[in-house]
Design a protein around this motif. Structure first.
Motif, short mmCIF file in Angstrom:
data_model
loop_
_atom_site.label_atom_id
_atom_site.label_comp_id
_atom_site.label_asym_id
_atom_site.label_seq_id
_atom_site.Cartn_x
_atom_site.Cartn_y
_atom_site.Cartn_z
N MET A 157 0.84 -1.18 0.00
CA MET A 157 0.00 0.00 0.00
C MET A 157 0.88 1.24 0.00
O MET A 157 1.85 1.32 0.75
N ALA A 158 0.58 2.21 -0.84
CA ALA A 158 1.39 3.41 -0.96
C ALA A 158 1.22 4.30 0.26
O ALA A 158 0.13 4.46 0.79
N LYS A 159 2.32 4.86 0.70
CA LYS A 159 2.31 5.79 1.82
C LYS A 159 1.76 7.13 1.34
O LYS A 159 2.16 7.64 0.31
N SER A 160 0.82 7.70 2.11
CA SER A 160 0.29 9.00 1.70
C SER A 160 1.27 10.10 2.11
O SER A 160 1.95 9.99 3.12
N THR A 161 1.34 11.13 1.31
CA THR A 161 2.23 12.23 1.56
C THR A 161 1.41 13.47 1.87
O THR A 161 0.63 13.92 1.04
N THR A 162 1.59 14.00 3.07
CA THR A 162 0.93 15.24 3.44
C THR A 162 1.71 16.39 2.83
O THR A 162 2.93 16.47 2.97
N MET A 163 1.01 17.27 2.16
CA MET A 163 1.65 18.43 1.55
C MET A 163 1.40 19.65 2.44
O MET A 163 0.30 19.83 2.97
N HIS A 164 2.43 20.48 2.58
CA HIS A 164 2.38 21.68 3.40
C HIS A 164 2.52 22.89 2.49
O HIS A 164 3.39 22.91 1.62
N PRO A 165 1.68 23.90 2.69
CA PRO A 165 1.75 25.08 1.81
C PRO A 165 3.09 25.82 1.95
O PRO A 165 3.64 25.90 3.04
N CYS A 166 3.56 26.32 0.85
CA CYS A 166 4.76 27.17 0.80
C CYS A 166 4.30 28.59 0.48
O CYS A 166 3.22 28.79 -0.07
N ASP A 167 5.15 29.57 0.79
CA ASP A 167 4.85 30.95 0.42
C ASP A 167 4.75 31.04 -1.10
O ASP A 167 5.61 30.51 -1.81
#
Length: 171
Positions: free
Chosen positions: A1-11
């Protein structure tokens, strides 16, 4: 099962950020290809991992051909992902993008600009990478920046090799 990647906003910096960022790296290389051939390489998602070895996969997430506003996701070594938006796309002249989000929350802002000038034997590429980081990474940036810049120079050597092979002509 693929690991989910949390994305964090950049400026959401503008392209001028490459001139004002706290950490900037600019390197140039002479290439034996035309500016249009170089942009063919830039538009080719499969080409990026061939010369920028830290990149594992590039996926355009907007319709091709690329242009201002185009988006893509770049997956790199160590699991880092960047969701990019193109701020410049002038075939044969220049292109640039920023991270709108990254899987690493210490990346506050990130942008790159690629300036291309025709030369008698092809073109000269100047690549400027700019970023700002938070947390412990900011403390180590002076030392890690030196190491990173050596890698960036190596990427341009690899780009020269790749474009020489891709556009080789039979004598």
């Amino acid at each position: 099962m693929a690991k989910s990647t949390t994305m964090h906003p950049c400026d959401r910096v503008g392209i001028d950020y490459v001139e004002t960022a706290p950490h900037r790296f600019a390197n140039s290389v002479d290439l034996a290809v035309t500016p249009d051939q170089l942009f063919e390489v830039f538009a080719d998602a499969a080409a990026w991992p061939r010369w920028a070895r830290v990149i594992r996969h590039v996926e355009w997430t907007s319709p091709l051909p690329p242009g201002v506003g185009s988006t893509r996701v770049v997956s790199m070594l160590g699991g880092l992902k960047g969701a990019e938006e193109f701020l410049l796309w002038e075939p044969g002249r220049r292109m640039g993008f920023r991270f709108n989000a990254a899987s690493e929350k210490s990346i506050r802002a990130f942008a790159e600009r690629y300036d291309v000038e025709p030369t008698p034997h092809g073109c000269r590429l100047t690549w400027t990478l700019a970023l700002d980081v938070t947390g412990p990474g900011s403390f180590f940036m002076p030392l890690s920046g030196v190491v990173c810049n050596l890698a960036f120079r190596r990427f341009l050597t690899n780009l020269r090799r790749y474009t020489d092979e891709r556009f080789a002509t039979v004598a």
